[in-house]
Design an enzyme around this catalytic site. Sequence first.
Site, PDB file in Angstrom:
ATOM      1  N   HIS A  69       1.002  -1.332  -0.266  1.00 56.02           N
ATOM      2  CA  HIS A  69       0.375   0.267   0.002  1.00 56.02           C
ATOM      3  C   HIS A  69       0.910   1.533  -0.223  1.00 56.02           C
ATOM      4  O   HIS A  69       2.282   0.954   0.352  1.00 56.02           O
ATOM      5  CB  HIS A  69      -0.821   0.264   1.353  1.00 56.02           C
ATOM      6  N   ASP A  71      -0.386   4.708   0.904  1.00 55.79           N
ATOM      7  CA  ASP A  71      -0.248   5.402   1.656  1.00 55.79           C
ATOM      8  C   ASP A  71       0.126   5.011   3.482  1.00 55.79           C
ATOM      9  O   ASP A  71       0.510   4.389   4.100  1.00 55.79           O
ATOM     10  CB  ASP A  71      -2.367   5.320   1.924  1.00 55.79           C
ATOM     11  N   ASP A  95       6.450   1.201   7.602  1.00 54.47           N
ATOM     12  CA  ASP A  95       4.701   0.784   7.371  1.00 54.47           C
ATOM     13  C   ASP A  95       4.905   1.792   5.956  1.00 54.47           C
ATOM     14  O   ASP A  95       3.335   2.548   6.465  1.00 54.47           O
ATOM     15  CB  ASP A  95       3.619   0.725   8.416  1.00 54.47           C
ATOM     16  N   GLU A 125      -4.749   1.749   2.736  1.00 49.78           N
ATOM     17  CA  GLU A 125      -5.206  -0.026   3.334  1.00 49.78           C
ATOM     18  C   GLU A 125      -4.933   0.356   5.179  1.00 49.78           C
ATOM     19  O   GLU A 125      -5.503   0.051   5.682  1.00 49.78           O
ATOM     20  CB  GLU A 125      -3.410  -0.385   3.191  1.00 49.78           C
ATOM     21  N   GLU A 126      -4.992   1.944   5.279  1.00 51.07           N
ATOM     22  CA  GLU A 126      -4.775   2.660   6.560  1.00 51.07           C
ATOM     23  C   GLU A 126      -6.142   3.171   7.314  1.00 51.07           C
ATOM     24  O   GLU A 126      -5.844   3.530   8.622  1.00 51.07           O
ATOM     25  CB  GLU A 126      -3.810   4.052   7.354  1.00 51.07           C
ATOM     26  N   GLU A 154       4.361  -5.978   3.761  1.00 48.69           N
ATOM     27  CA  GLU A 154       3.417  -5.493   5.145  1.00 48.69           C
ATOM     28  C   GLU A 154       5.229  -5.580   6.540  1.00 48.69           C
ATOM     29  O   GLU A 154       5.682  -6.477   6.243  1.00 48.69           O
ATOM     30  CB  GLU A 154       2.585  -6.669   6.268  1.00 48.69           C
ATOM     31  N   HIS A 328       3.442   3.733  12.836  1.00 45.59           N
ATOM     32  CA  HIS A 328       3.113   4.538  13.160  1.00 45.59           C
ATOM     33  C   HIS A 328       2.965   5.587  14.152  1.00 45.59           C
ATOM     34  O   HIS A 328       2.442   5.865  15.087  1.00 45.59           O
ATOM     35  CB  HIS A 328       1.382   3.775  13.648  1.00 45.59           C
TER      36      HIS A 328
END
Length: 352
Positions: A69, A71, A95, A125-126, A154, A328
């Site tokens: 992903h 984003d 990530d 995705e987030e 991932e 994150h």
Amino acid sequence: MRLDLFSDVADLTAAVVDIESVSGGEGPLADAVEEALRALPHLAVERVGHNVVARTDLGRAERVVLAGHLDTVPLNGNLPSRVEGDRLYGCGTSDMKSGVAVALRLAATVAEPTRDITFVFYECEEIEASRNGLRRLARERPELLAGDFAVLMEPTGALIEGGCQGTMRVEVAAAGERAHSARAWMGSNAIHSAGRILDVLRAYEPTRPVVDGLEYREGLNAVFVRGGVAGNVIPDECVVTVNYRFAPDKSLDEAERYLREIFDGFAVTVTDASPAARPGLTHPAADAFVRAAGAEVRAKLGWTDVAQFAELGVPAVNYGPGEPTLAHTKDEYVETPLIADCERRMRAWLTA
């Protein structure tokens, strides 16, 4: 900003990181990815929204999918990227833009793989599942995701994480009857009744199912409590939101049936659910990947988009250079030697 897919993979990671792409704002990064991939004559490139798919078409006996992903979560003062020793800091480094960079490098430099490859770079995705770019492709263009085996890039710390847990959120409601708090005996306090819901949660002992040789660990937890009317009113409802993380030995229907059984006597409403995925390690392409990666294989204790591949009948694993515990966080980083190592091992798999 243009991306040089032939640059060092750590430098490419930094370039990808420095194109801001908070969920919903992936357009500039998708533009850069599309432009770079369209310059490669051995790939057929398609774009659906901010999702970019590039494919080889060499008529190989197997097709594998590499997906990542584009984003990130919202910024936290962590752009632009910076390098300190062997660490690259910045939003999305772990990530999962380091994994995206590995896939981009392979797309550019493996022109004649021994297996046909589909590269998928997708949006959103987030955030809520309804906007997930992989889900959109599965709905609108499922043929673009077809394959014998998939690797989702991932963050796993360069370990292989097979399958994923399913997740289900339910609202468990205790009912009561309103009354003035000065005459509480004339009503029934729903918040007090909700204590029995909490008793079930306190008594729960996580199971550790073994699926295809990998041990998962389930979890059942209250995540929200809602109740109360006013400071002088006995409440007639209290709702406990419960999150259930379950192993891939259960379907969504089985998970829901289990929750309704243990919360028997209460109203149970499912508010969100995503299925689990089995490890997907039995296909020959998966076995070859495990041998090429030379990494420990463990269960994925969480939900990822491998479940969406599983729904399409494509076994999938999680594998990437990022460190999942850093995802994150404000000080998110990736170890640059690990990015190079992942690229080298995946190249060996795709060219052996």
